[in-house]
Design a protein around this motif. Structure first.
Motif, PDB file in Angstrom:
ATOM      1  N   ARG A 159      -8.417  -1.655  -3.256  1.00  0.00           N
ATOM      2  CA  ARG A 159      -8.385  -1.769  -5.177  1.00  0.00           C
ATOM      3  C   ARG A 159      -6.607  -1.166  -5.148  1.00  0.00           C
ATOM      4  NH1 ARG A 159      -6.272   2.522  -7.581  1.00  0.00           N
ATOM      5  NH2 ARG A 159      -5.891   4.246  -5.828  1.00  0.00           N
ATOM      6  N   GLN A 160      -6.462  -0.483  -4.160  1.00  0.00           N
ATOM      7  CA  GLN A 160      -4.274  -0.565  -4.604  1.00  0.00           C
ATOM      8  C   GLN A 160      -4.369  -1.973  -5.145  1.00  0.00           C
ATOM      9  OE1 GLN A 160      -3.263   1.339  -1.263  1.00  0.00           O
ATOM     10  NE2 GLN A 160      -3.123   3.149  -2.316  1.00  0.00           N
ATOM     11  N   LEU A 161      -4.639  -3.252  -4.500  1.00  0.00           N
ATOM     12  CA  LEU A 161      -4.035  -4.724  -4.359  1.00  0.00           C
ATOM     13  C   LEU A 161      -4.178  -5.479  -5.666  1.00  0.00           C
ATOM     14  CD1 LEU A 161      -2.164  -6.193  -2.835  1.00  0.00           C
ATOM     15  CD2 LEU A 161      -3.696  -7.476  -2.658  1.00  0.00           C
ATOM     16  N   PRO A 212       5.998   4.748  -8.101  1.00  0.00           N
ATOM     17  CA  PRO A 212       5.429   3.815  -9.396  1.00  0.00           C
ATOM     18  C   PRO A 212       6.104   3.363 -10.889  1.00  0.00           C
ATOM     19  CG  PRO A 212       4.580   6.536  -9.210  1.00  0.00           C
ATOM     20  CD  PRO A 212       5.432   6.264  -8.100  1.00  0.00           C
ATOM     21  N   TRP A 255       4.798   0.654  -3.793  1.00  0.00           N
ATOM     22  CA  TRP A 255       4.041   0.844  -4.919  1.00  0.00           C
ATOM     23  C   TRP A 255       3.794   2.925  -5.353  1.00  0.00           C
ATOM     24  CZ3 TRP A 255       6.523  -2.263  -7.818  1.00  0.00           C
ATOM     25  CH2 TRP A 255       6.839  -3.819  -6.973  1.00  0.00           C
ATOM     26  N   ALA A 256       3.415   3.040  -4.464  1.00  0.00           N
ATOM     27  CA  ALA A 256       1.984   4.155  -4.438  1.00  0.00           C
ATOM     28  C   ALA A 256       3.610   5.486  -4.612  1.00  0.00           C
ATOM     29  CB  ALA A 256       1.265   4.216  -3.105  1.00  0.00           C
ATOM     30  N   ASP A 276       0.619  -1.227   0.423  1.00  0.00           N
ATOM     31  CA  ASP A 276      -0.189  -0.179  -0.069  1.00  0.00           C
ATOM     32  C   ASP A 276       0.736   0.947   0.027  1.00  0.00           C
ATOM     33  OD1 ASP A 276       0.543  -0.304   2.442  1.00  0.00           O
ATOM     34  OD2 ASP A 276      -0.406   0.299   2.969  1.00  0.00           O
ATOM     35  N   ARG A 277       2.572   1.275   0.158  1.00  0.00           N
ATOM     36  CA  ARG A 277       2.686   2.458   0.172  1.00  0.00           C
ATOM     37  C   ARG A 277       3.964   2.583  -1.084  1.00  0.00           C
ATOM     38  NH1 ARG A 277       4.079   1.910   6.590  1.00  0.00           N
ATOM     39  NH2 ARG A 277       3.711  -0.356   6.155  1.00  0.00           N
ATOM     40  N   ALA A 287      -5.280  -3.094  -8.571  1.00  0.00           N
ATOM     41  CA  ALA A 287      -4.181  -2.061  -9.184  1.00  0.00           C
ATOM     42  C   ALA A 287      -2.965  -3.075  -9.125  1.00  0.00           C
ATOM     43  CB  ALA A 287      -4.059  -0.917  -9.327  1.00  0.00           C
ATOM     44  N   LEU A 288      -2.145  -3.180  -8.670  1.00  0.00           N
ATOM     45  CA  LEU A 288      -1.144  -3.725  -8.695  1.00  0.00           C
ATOM     46  C   LEU A 288      -0.927  -5.183  -9.861  1.00  0.00           C
ATOM     47  CD1 LEU A 288       0.294  -3.221  -4.570  1.00  0.00           C
ATOM     48  CD2 LEU A 288       1.285  -2.083  -7.138  1.00  0.00           C
ATOM     49  N   GLU A 319      -9.574   1.057   0.464  1.00  0.00           N
ATOM     50  CA  GLU A 319      -8.661   1.555  -0.692  1.00  0.00           C
ATOM     51  C   GLU A 319      -8.118   0.473  -0.680  1.00  0.00           C
ATOM     52  OE1 GLU A 319      -6.600   4.137  -3.025  1.00  0.00           O
ATOM     53  OE2 GLU A 319      -8.870   3.657  -2.285  1.00  0.00           O
ATOM     54  N   ALA A 320      -7.417  -0.259   0.252  1.00  0.00           N
ATOM     55  CA  ALA A 320      -5.733  -1.105   0.348  1.00  0.00           C
ATOM     56  C   ALA A 320      -7.011  -2.317  -0.687  1.00  0.00           C
ATOM     57  CB  ALA A 320      -6.012  -2.190   1.287  1.00  0.00           C
TER      58      ALA A 320
END
Length: 178
Positions: free
Chosen positions: A95-97, A72, A68-69, A65-66, A99-100, A92-93
């Motif tokens: 969604r981020q995962l 990028p 890769w943000a 969560d950190r 996207a990764l 949100e986590a």
């Protein structure tokens, strides 16, 4: 919210009887050391160490969560990119995962799911899709146990401080000398 479908990765026995160098982000890591390793063994870069070895086999960053943000540009890394699913996930986590994983990052589960009471697991996980430990260096040792490597070299794994990949207010990023 229903969590999205995540295709978790399972580490394969891909490097039997080979040597692997793990590049931590500690202040002792030097570009000359990294350059020496090229074409001599497998290389796994942890967090920002990939900037010293963009040709490494793997980039491992457990802070899904950190890291890769914050970086990028690491998504352009050509080798295998690996992250770890956080133990407790909010929308949100998730969604981020997702996207990764859509960007090609391989995601492993953390062993705290095996024991949600907060107890720590020691050693390598017997499950090649699960990691143990609280930091990238510890976790990558759990992960590579499944690759079949016979020798592990640790460079820049200084065992001091907490994080050396930037983004944290209380610490700095080391000056990787030559």
């Amino acid at each position: 919210m229903q969590p999205p479908e995540i295709a978790y990765w399972e580490v394969q026995r891909c490097w039997p009887d080979e040597a692997v160098a793990i590049l931590g982000g500690g202040a002792s890591l030097r570009q000359t050391q990294v350059d020496y390793l090229r074409d001599k063994c497998r290389v796994i870069a942890i967090n920002r160490a990939w900037t010293l070895a963009p040709w490494a086999d793997w980039l491992y960053a457990c802070d899904a969560d950190r890291f890769w943000a914050w970086y990028p540009e690491a998504l352009a890394f050509d080798g295998t990119k690996v992250a770890v699913r956080k133990v407790w996930m909010n929308p949100e986590a998730w969604r981020q995962l997702k996207a990764l994983t859509d960007a090609g990052v391989k995601v492993l589960r953390h062993s705290s799911r095996e024991c949600p009471c907060g107890a720590r697991h020691e050693g390598a996980s017997p499950d090649p899709a699960v990691v143990r430990g609280d930091n990238s260096a510890f976790q990558i040792l759990s992960v590579i146990a499944h690759t079949g490597v016979h020798t592990v070299l640790l460079l820049g794994v200084d065992m001091r401080g907490r994080h050396w990949h930037g983004g944290y207010d209380l610490i700095g990023t080391p000056d990787y000398g030559s």
